[in-house]
Design an enzyme around this catalytic site. Sequence first.
Site, mmCIF file in Angstrom:
data_model
loop_
_atom_site.group_PDB
_atom_site.id
_atom_site.type_symbol
_atom_site.label_atom_id
_atom_site.label_comp_id
_atom_site.label_asym_id
_atom_site.label_seq_id
_atom_site.Cartn_x
_atom_site.Cartn_y
_atom_site.Cartn_z
ATOM 1 N N TYR A 73 35.427 -16.095 -69.963
ATOM 2 C CA TYR A 73 34.441 -15.586 -69.003
ATOM 3 C C TYR A 73 33.987 -14.161 -69.334
ATOM 4 C CZ TYR A 73 32.265 -14.453 -64.513
ATOM 5 O OH TYR A 73 31.384 -14.052 -63.546
ATOM 6 N N GLU A 79 26.051 -12.343 -72.797
ATOM 7 C CA GLU A 79 24.845 -12.247 -71.974
ATOM 8 C C GLU A 79 24.303 -10.815 -71.978
ATOM 9 O OE1 GLU A 79 25.633 -13.729 -68.066
ATOM 10 O OE2 GLU A 79 26.688 -15.493 -68.809
#
Length: 359
Positions: A283, A290
């Site tokens: 994660y 991103e």
Amino acid sequence: MQTLTPHVFWAQRHGEIYLRVEISDAKNLDISVQENILHFRGQGHGAKGENEYEFSLEFLKPVKPEIKHKSTQRQVNITVRKQEHRWWDRLTMQEKKPLFLAPDFDRWLDESDAEMELKEKEEKINKLSIESRTPKDPYLGLKKGYLFMYNLVQFLGFSWIFVNMTVRLFILGQDSFYDTFHTIADVMYFCQMLAVIEVINPALGLVKTGLMPAFIQVTGRNFILFVIIGSLEEMQNKPVVFFVFYLWSAIEIFRYPFYMLACIDTEWKALTWLRYTIWMPLYPFGVLAEAVAVIQSIPIFDESKFLSIRLPEAMGSSLSFSYVLQLYLLLMFLGLFFNFRHLYKLRRRKFRTKKRKAN
């Protein structure tokens, strides 16, 4: 027969004291609480062999005189209830701990963990009470069927993405980085548009998960997919797209089958461990990928003026969309902290509960 002191281990909750006396095959037990002092006497096999053992403990705070005890082949378990429902700093009135006394690490919890355990028990009792008063949902089977099919479709979609990207990586090597979007985008678009359901489900009460964590994840991913990557051709050939898509799918191929099996009241221990563990490295790396994509897109938005806001001539030509992206970067890492904390709490609660059940 010589009188000796046994090994005694203790733990507490807000309302009770637990004592474990290390005497096997105990007999002739005499256990009582008088004037807030616990007196124990009994025969059995302890640290000094077969002997008579006894000890006394003056408690730090008042306790109720009624006690419960159970003798097993290995030990004697004693439960003492506190007069006041509160946490104690230590067990005994005397500050120096008796030599024969030690913490029972099999049952030991710190105050915060004990409060969480108490809260879980209260929630379970309230849940059972509510369920006993609430009529059974006639559409429960339909809801579970719908959730099962949703998770199955998502699992198949992300599995196709993960396998396709893995095979291409082995065959093409680094060349597969540059055409990931054109190969994978259609299925990723489908999966991420379908993921909007994960925000709708808790809003409608179909699932018990929180609305905000799902909203943060779905909104963040769709912003990256549709705005940062999908709307800029210059971004679609960059290697960062590979890492974003690969990390997303690596998490989801474990998450969706876990929820899918939960719909039919089935659990695989290995899958449960992976679902609550694999996100810990993946994660943060996904959010980092991103963030790299957002940073790489900023000069493209500045140069192309795409999504910029036109301003009156007196104020300047336009307000670049890059300012929005810079703010988004800050919100992205705040969202990472929020979701990481939420997921860590779920993991801690899941495995602490399973450990207690095993004991």
